[in-house]
Design a protein around this motif. Structure first.
Motif, PDB file in Angstrom:
ATOM      1  N   PRO A 154       0.833  -1.209   0.000  1.00 58.50           N
ATOM      2  CA  PRO A 154       0.000   0.000   0.000  1.00 58.50           C
ATOM      3  C   PRO A 154       0.867   1.259   0.000  1.00 58.50           C
ATOM      4  N   PRO A 155       0.290   2.389  -0.385  1.00 54.33           N
ATOM      5  CA  PRO A 155       1.026   3.651  -0.336  1.00 54.33           C
ATOM      6  C   PRO A 155       0.871   4.304   1.037  1.00 54.33           C
ATOM      7  N   PRO A 156       1.558   5.409   1.293  1.00 58.75           N
ATOM      8  CA  PRO A 156       1.299   6.165   2.525  1.00 58.75           C
ATOM      9  C   PRO A 156      -0.159   6.629   2.594  1.00 58.75           C
ATOM     10  N   LEU A 157      -0.582   7.007   3.785  1.00 55.60           N
ATOM     11  CA  LEU A 157      -1.990   7.308   4.023  1.00 55.60           C
ATOM     12  C   LEU A 157      -2.505   8.441   3.135  1.00 55.60           C
ATOM     13  N   ALA A 158      -1.710   9.498   2.933  1.00 56.15           N
ATOM     14  CA  ALA A 158      -2.171  10.634   2.130  1.00 56.15           C
ATOM     15  C   ALA A 158      -2.449  10.220   0.692  1.00 56.15           C
ATOM     16  N   VAL A 159      -1.618   9.340   0.137  1.00 59.21           N
ATOM     17  CA  VAL A 159      -1.837   8.864  -1.228  1.00 59.21           C
ATOM     18  C   VAL A 159      -3.091   7.998  -1.268  1.00 59.21           C
ATOM     19  N   LEU A 160      -3.278   7.185  -0.237  1.00 60.90           N
ATOM     20  CA  LEU A 160      -4.469   6.342  -0.164  1.00 60.90           C
ATOM     21  C   LEU A 160      -5.731   7.200  -0.142  1.00 60.90           C
ATOM     22  N   ALA A 161      -5.728   8.253   0.683  1.00 58.39           N
ATOM     23  CA  ALA A 161      -6.888   9.148   0.753  1.00 58.39           C
ATOM     24  C   ALA A 161      -7.128   9.844  -0.578  1.00 58.39           C
ATOM     25  N   THR A 162      -6.054  10.258  -1.238  1.00 61.01           N
ATOM     26  CA  THR A 162      -6.190  10.941  -2.524  1.00 61.01           C
ATOM     27  C   THR A 162      -6.807  10.014  -3.562  1.00 61.01           C
TER      28      THR A 162
END
Length: 559
Positions: free
Chosen positions: A232-240
């Protein structure tokens, strides 16, 4: 009267979007978004977030890469300053860092990826004669590694020069020479003297920039997309991803992720503040022992060498983008292209010029508004004898410390309601939120330090307040104003998420195009876009330095 309104207008620009954006992000995080049928509060978005696959890894990446980047950037910047503070050549070092400070983080990340990927330039330079590789090594993971090492390294290339410049700027406010002389008299070498005596005096002044680095490193999206882990990517990328996806059912979960991102950054800052006191106590105990050990100086030397290596890697990253944009055939493991070409620049000139003009237009508009507000606030300070305190400085840093993903979705909701989403006006406004703090911070010290006797002399000769401002203060401050404008312009060119959310995907800039191409576009086109990304801010810095010289070359001290 208009000047008295400037602080309120600036407050509205800085705090308004952040506060309102946070509100319209937090409400959907708890299920309330009437536009999508959410008319009651619920914890379902949080349940969906907690059930998301890979969330724990995303959280670990977010916190780990953010804290590691900030700790290393501060240590390396301090080490570099300790290594060169007592030597001639600091001005040359600062000039070397200008291209890195001007270049957008995404552009540097693209160049860094060109350098370190298994088929990148660094591997080519040592293949096959040193490695024996005739094809790119399949098992070597240097970009997008699951531990986030490549993400930390790419961020350090940008953040080490930034914090180094902040430390250099802060050193002008303390008696460095006197402190160094006193420490040297006690038997400490120059680097140890700087680390043990000077840096503790400077740290409080660079604390807010450190927090800005921490918040940025934990919530950066464009750099993480380019060189970070993807699954998975970091949380900010996931939210984006969830925000920009086609499935509206994920909007509430995305809002919960953005809210969690805000909480993580706040907790990281509180943790940093909590650790400051015991670290300071250890430092005082070390000083009280009076040890003349050169270990601290040696560690500072190593840190300075690593920082210098990162600066070199950053400059090579910029060069790598240029080489790729001019490369014809370039087969592995050749260190240089087999042929060079200009057809790409000619063939893509129209599209590239359109992207560059859009980026430049948005940047110039945001900088113009930021300069007007900044100059009005500073002039209002002087006319009414105001002395802003620490609260004002925190306010200026507010958009830089609050994660972008935590409030830009809420800003987009407001823009949709106002019918402005997807317009250039909305993008300029979104950029202004981040341009204004840098313009204000770049110009405030120079404006406040201007000798008041110039204005007093002009007033004694009959000039009015506005005449003094226009004909005396502005010419004397031409260089700082232009440099602040160049800094703001570079910040605007670098904006990715604000362009994406406010532009609703309909406003394309060099930065959004570069990030889009990074997922699988032609390396040569990607190099061309990245070169233009870096060229626009560098051109702005060049103009900022050249224009005062050309305009005031006959007046010593003004050019």
């Amino acid at each position: 009267m208009l000047l008295r309104l400037a602080p309120a207008a600036t407050l509205a620009v800085l705090a308004g979007p952040v506060v309102l954006g946070l509100a319209f992000t937090v409400l959907p995080a708890f299920g309330f978004l009437p536009a999508l049928g959410g008319t009651t509060f619920s914890l379902d978005p949080w349940r969906g977030l907690l059930a998301a696959p890979g969330l724990s890894t995303a959280l670990t990446l977010t916190v780990g890469t953010g804290l590691a980047t900030t700790l290393l950037a501060l240590a390396l910047a301090a080490g570099l300053c300790a290594a060169v503070a007592h030597r001639p050549g600091m001005a040359r070092l600062q000039r070397l860092m200008v291209p890195l400070l001007a270049s957008p983080p995404s552009g540097l990340a693209l160049g860094f990826a060109f350098l370190v990927m298994p088929s990148g330039w660094l591997v080519r330079l040592v293949s096959p004669w040193a490695t024996g590789w005739a094809v790119p090594p399949a098992g070597l993971v240097t970009v997008g590694d699951p531990l986030g090492i490549s993400l930390v390294a790419a961020l350090l290339i940008k953040e080490v020069p930034y914090l180094t410049l902040m430390v250099f700027a802060a050193s002008a406010t303390v008696p460095v020479e006197r402190l160094m002389a006193a420490a040297r008299a006690l038997g400490r070498d120059a680097a140890t003297a700087w680390v043990s005596v000077v840096f503790p005096q400077l740290y409080r002044q660079v604390r807010l920039p450190v927090f800005a680095v921490l918040a940025f490193s934990m919530s950066v999206v464009d750099v993480a997309i380019i060189v970070g882990s993807t699954n998975p990517p970091p949380l900010a990328v996931l939210a984006t991803r969830w925000f920009l996806g086609y499935d509206l059912a994920y909007f509430h979960t995305a809002a919960a992720a953005a809210t969690l991102q805000l909480v993580l950054v706040a907790l990281a800052i509180l943790l940093w503040l909590a650790l400051e006191r015991p670290v300071a106590a250890l430092g005082r105990r070390w000083l009280a022992r009076g040890s003349r050990s050169r270990a601290a100086g040696g560690a500072a030397g190593v840190a300075g060498a690593v920082a210098a290596l990162l600066i070199l890697l950053g400059l090579l990253s910029l060069l790598a983008m240029l080489v790729w944009s001019l490369a014809g055939s370039w087969r592995f493991p050749a260190a240089l292209p087999d042929s060079w070409q200009l057809w790409l620049w000619r063939g893509e000139a129209g599209d590239a010029a359109a992207l560059a003009s859009t980026s430049a237009g948005i940047g110039l508009a945001a900088v113009a508004v930021a300069l007007v507000l900044t100059l009005a606030c500073l002039e209002n300070e002087q006319r009414h004898g105001l002395h802003p305190g620490a609260a004002v400085q925190w306010l200026v840093y507010l958009p830089l410390i609050v994660p972008q993903i935590a409030f830009l979705f809420g800003v987009q909701v407001l823009l949709v309601r106002a019918g402005l989403d997807g317009t250039l006006l909305a993008v300029v406004w979104a950029h202004l939120v981040f341009v204004l703090p840098f313009v204000f911070l770049s110009l405030a010290d120079a404006y406040r330090a201007l000798d008041p006797r110039y204005a007093m002399t002009a007033a004694a000769m009959g000039a009015g307040r506005w005449q003094v401002f226009l004909t005396v203060k502005l010419p004397l401050l031409a260089r700082p104003i232009l440099i602040a404008a160049a800094v703001g312009f570079a910040v605007s060119i670098a904006q990715y998420l604000p362009t994406l959310f406010a532009g609703a995907g309909r406003v394309a800039t060099l930065t959004t195009e570069a990030v889009t191409l990074s997922s699988g576009g032609d390396r040569r086109i990607l190099g061309l876009v990245a070169v233009l990304q870096a060229a626009l801010p560098l051109a702005a810095y060049g103009l900022a330095l050249a224009l005062p010289f050309l305009a005031f070359r006959r007046f010593r001290g003004m050019a």
